[in-house]
Design an enzyme around this catalytic site. Structure first.
Site, mmCIF file in Angstrom:
data_model
loop_
_atom_site.group_PDB
_atom_site.id
_atom_site.type_symbol
_atom_site.label_atom_id
_atom_site.label_comp_id
_atom_site.label_asym_id
_atom_site.label_seq_id
_atom_site.Cartn_x
_atom_site.Cartn_y
_atom_site.Cartn_z
ATOM 1 N N ARG A 78 16.023 38.254 106.382
ATOM 2 C CA ARG A 78 17.099 38.942 105.652
ATOM 3 C C ARG A 78 17.620 37.996 104.579
ATOM 4 O O ARG A 78 18.338 37.033 104.864
ATOM 5 C CB ARG A 78 18.236 39.329 106.606
ATOM 6 C CG ARG A 78 19.446 39.983 105.898
ATOM 7 C CD ARG A 78 19.053 41.306 105.288
ATOM 8 N NE ARG A 78 20.190 42.045 104.748
ATOM 9 C CZ ARG A 78 20.429 42.209 103.450
ATOM 10 N NH1 ARG A 78 19.625 41.646 102.549
ATOM 11 N NH2 ARG A 78 21.462 42.925 103.044
ATOM 12 N N TYR A 93 29.548 43.992 105.647
ATOM 13 C CA TYR A 93 29.462 43.679 107.078
ATOM 14 C C TYR A 93 30.790 43.949 107.795
ATOM 15 O O TYR A 93 31.344 43.095 108.481
ATOM 16 C CB TYR A 93 29.018 42.226 107.282
ATOM 17 C CG TYR A 93 27.627 41.972 106.762
ATOM 18 C CD1 TYR A 93 26.514 42.523 107.392
ATOM 19 C CD2 TYR A 93 27.417 41.220 105.618
ATOM 20 C CE1 TYR A 93 25.240 42.319 106.906
ATOM 21 C CE2 TYR A 93 26.150 41.006 105.120
ATOM 22 C CZ TYR A 93 25.061 41.561 105.763
ATOM 23 O OH TYR A 93 23.801 41.361 105.273
ATOM 24 N N CYS A 131 20.224 41.442 112.569
ATOM 25 C CA CYS A 131 20.895 41.916 111.358
ATOM 26 C C CYS A 131 21.852 43.051 111.729
ATOM 27 O O CYS A 131 21.546 43.870 112.602
ATOM 28 C CB CYS A 131 19.859 42.407 110.357
ATOM 29 S SG CYS A 131 20.581 43.072 108.840
ATOM 30 N N HIS A 148 32.843 48.457 90.554
ATOM 31 C CA HIS A 148 31.518 47.920 90.864
ATOM 32 C C HIS A 148 31.458 47.442 92.308
ATOM 33 O O HIS A 148 32.270 46.605 92.723
ATOM 34 C CB HIS A 148 31.214 46.752 89.912
ATOM 35 C CG HIS A 148 29.827 46.209 90.071
ATOM 36 N ND1 HIS A 148 29.579 44.892 90.373
ATOM 37 C CD2 HIS A 148 28.610 46.812 89.986
ATOM 38 C CE1 HIS A 148 28.276 44.702 90.460
ATOM 39 N NE2 HIS A 148 27.664 45.851 90.235
ATOM 40 N N HIS A 194 19.600 48.127 92.304
ATOM 41 C CA HIS A 194 19.889 48.764 91.022
ATOM 42 C C HIS A 194 18.724 49.592 90.508
ATOM 43 O O HIS A 194 18.919 50.506 89.696
ATOM 44 C CB HIS A 194 20.253 47.703 89.979
ATOM 45 C CG HIS A 194 21.556 47.008 90.249
ATOM 46 N ND1 HIS A 194 21.636 45.782 90.856
ATOM 47 C CD2 HIS A 194 22.831 47.390 90.017
ATOM 48 C CE1 HIS A 194 22.894 45.423 90.968
ATOM 49 N NE2 HIS A 194 23.648 46.380 90.471
#
Length: 598
Positions: A303, A487, A350, A204, A229
């Site tokens: 964000r 990240y 971001c 996952h 999802h």
């Protein structure tokens, strides 16, 4: 070649032999019908990719051209062939009568049958009317046959693609609830289906512990938190693990259990360009981005990874912790009164800014940011350095140490958003790291971290944790998913199946870049003087000294002028610079604008 219209079809293709010397599958008047459904069939797409074959000339692109039978207005294509038409090709018209066999054709240009018509004889109007009525009747019969055949083809195709039906066992929610661990197998439900996801737990992307939160129960309350999802490929993957269905007697899950966790999010400005609503992520429109040096609060990019927490400023406490059980607890008023207010003009960006441009080169997962996931504000608050020194931590520590941040936004299991920066940056007087409570002279907006957030100038925005609840000095980086398994940067040869997050360091400083905010791609501008605008910024406090702009795709360059910016001390250029170029362009000229920051 046999036409699929069966024996009574008037299509001449079933009687047309391939011309002498023509290679197999090409040069025939109806190449798409040869061997349809057989392994030796020659798909149209293979003939339209720049290949050259005897008896016909292939196109230079992969555009798939529909083939038509003279007795139907429906395309006849091999399995999987597209139904697109080259740009500029008119839509074919359905004929009213059979045509003679056409000559051998090239797959590039396929002739379309002409429309049949009845001629009126001037001396015999009645005969002309009879012929016209017959033509209309023939047209209606042909249309009915075409529609019936098209419907039959559609049903046959659907039946061929549909997996064989399978009867699944039925379970109660109580039975599903017994499967909550890898030892007992991990079962979950989605809708009325039951899935055994044990073999997927360790794979996952969000971590095994996140998936185990839903073990033995419904996925919907947890998927409501993560909009990623709700995509077709995720549901497709889930279907591979189906083991059963819920009993029809089972009541649907309690609606309160799936209550929208984002219902308490604040209102947003309608001008923001939204990438996702739950969690909310949106950017400043490119057209407004470079209009002001300081980005207005309501248009500053947002964000969020989780729902926006509702924090009571009166009861808010910030915990500062360290080795040996050292703890400092500060209220919002104490943070304001005990420490000098410090202001820094800094740009936050971001890590995924301009991802949509990357995806045009190679598909990249993540939010499809344009160029607006960046903004500049005047931040006010206490220095993190001052707070750490007040808590008893020294300016230097032997070995590798980190300062970890935790937000008050958390997932259903209570895990907060977290990140960390090196200890040296946190206590450096030149790094200007803030515990900010003001943004552009106003109280922090809820979407931007009210009541307190971290601002780490020159570093990727992911480390500037919002809704700050805890600061901890630690010998290890933050254990947060967003520090350990997100990240980070990798080589282009690494994909999602082979990535090893532990092999790469967490992103901190970002590289130099520039972007064009005006004109937008594909825009039409008036002749005369063209104005090009944009921004330039570099991480790490490095100053951008110049922006070069090209109007011919990089063959020649001009130097842009600075429109607005702040003069900063060496190594502390935290804010972007806005630039502009004016150049003459002639009417009808197509320009390819490129910029680069130095």
């Amino acid at each position: 070649v046999r036409c699929p219209f069966k024996p009574r079809c008037c299509c001449p293709f079933k009687r047309a032999p391939p011309p002498a010397g023509a290679p197999e599958g090409l040069g025939h008047a109806h190449p798409a019908l040869r061997g349809v459904g057989s392994p030796e069939a020659t798909p149209t797409s293979r003939l339209l990719k720049g290949q050259r074959r005897k008896g016909g000339r292939a196109t230079e692109t992969a555009t798939q051209v529909p083939l038509r039978c003279c007795c139907s207005a429906l395309p006849l294509s091999p399995p999987g062939a597209g139904r697109t038409r080259p740009v500029g090709t008119p839509a074919p018209r359905r004929p009213l009568s059979p045509l003679p066999v056409p000559a051998p054709l090239s797959p590039r240009r396929l002739p379309l049958p002409r429309r049949g018509c009845s001629r009126l004889t001037p001396g015999n109007p009645a005969a002309g009317e009879r012929r016209g009525a017959a033509a209309v009747l023939a047209a209606l019969l042909g249309l009915g046959a075409a529609l019936a055949y098209g419907e039959r083809r559609r049903r046959v195709a659907q039946a061929a693609q549909a997996p064989p039906s399978r009867r699944y066992p039925r379970y109660t929610r109580e039975e599903v609830g017994r499967h909550r661990s890898p030892q007992d197998r991990v079962w979950v439900t989605h809708g009325t289906d039951v899935f055994d996801v044990t073999d997927f737990v360790e794979l996952h992307p969000g971590g095994a512990e996140k998936l185990l939160l839903a073990a033995g129960g419904a996925l919907e309350p947890f998927w409501a938190l993560y909009a990623v999802h709700n995509q077709p490929h995720v549901l497709e993957l889930l279907r591979e693990f189906k083991v059963g269905e819920l009993s029809p007697d089972e009541a649907p899950p309690d609606p309160a259990a799936a209550q929208d966790p984002f219902a308490g999010d604040p209102p947003r400005h309608p001008g923001l360009r939204v990438s996702s609503r739950k969690p909310f992520n949106a950017e400043t429109p490119a057209e407004l981005l470079a209009e002001r040096f300081l980005t207005p609060n309501e248009l500053f990019f947002t964000r969020n990874h989780l729902p926006v927490p509702a924090v009571d400023p009166g009861s808010y406490r910030l915990r500062v912790e360290g080795p040996g059980g050292r703890v400092l607890s500060l209220s919002l008023s104490e943070l304001r009164s005990r420490f000098p207010k410090h202001e820094v003009t800094a740009t936050l960006q971001c890590a995924g800014n301009r991802r949509s441009e990357m995806s045009r080169v190679r598909p990249v997962k993540g939010l499809p940011w344009d160029i607006g996931a960046i903004g500049t504000a005047r931040w006010g608050g206490a220095r993190l350095r001052d707070v750490l020194l007040h808590a008893g931590f020294g300016e230097e520590r032997a070995g590798e140490w980190h300062v970890c941040f935790e937000g008050l936004d958390a997932d259903p299991g209570g895990a907060p958003y977290g990140a960390s920066i090196p200890y040296g940056r946190a206590v450096s007087p030149g790094a200007d790291v803030l515990l900010a409570y003001e943004m552009n002279g106003e109280e922090l907006p809820r979407d931007h971290g009210f009541p307190v957030r971290v601002v780490v100038p020159g570093v990727v925005g992911a480390r500037s944790v919002k809704w700050l609840g805890r600061v901890a000095v630690s010998a290890a980086e933050s254990p947060s998913h967003w520090q350990q398994n997100d990240y980070k940067g990798f080589s282009p040869c690494v994909d999602w199946d082979s990535v090893d997050y532990s092999a790469a360091p967490a992103i901190q400083e970002l590289p130099v870049q520039s972007a064009i905010t005006h004109p937008r791609p594909g825009a039409a501008v008036p002749p005369g003087e063209l104005t090009v605008k944009g921004y330039a910024w570099s991480g790490g406090g490095r100053d951008v000294v110049r922006v070069d702009v090209s109007l011919d795709g990089g063959r020649s360059w001009r130097v842009a002028r600075w429109v607005e910016g702040e003069r900063a001390a060496l190594g502390r250029a935290w804010a972007w610079k806005l630039w502009e170029l004016r150049a003459p362009v002639a009417a009808g000229t197509e320009v390819e604008i490129v910029c680069k920051a130095v």
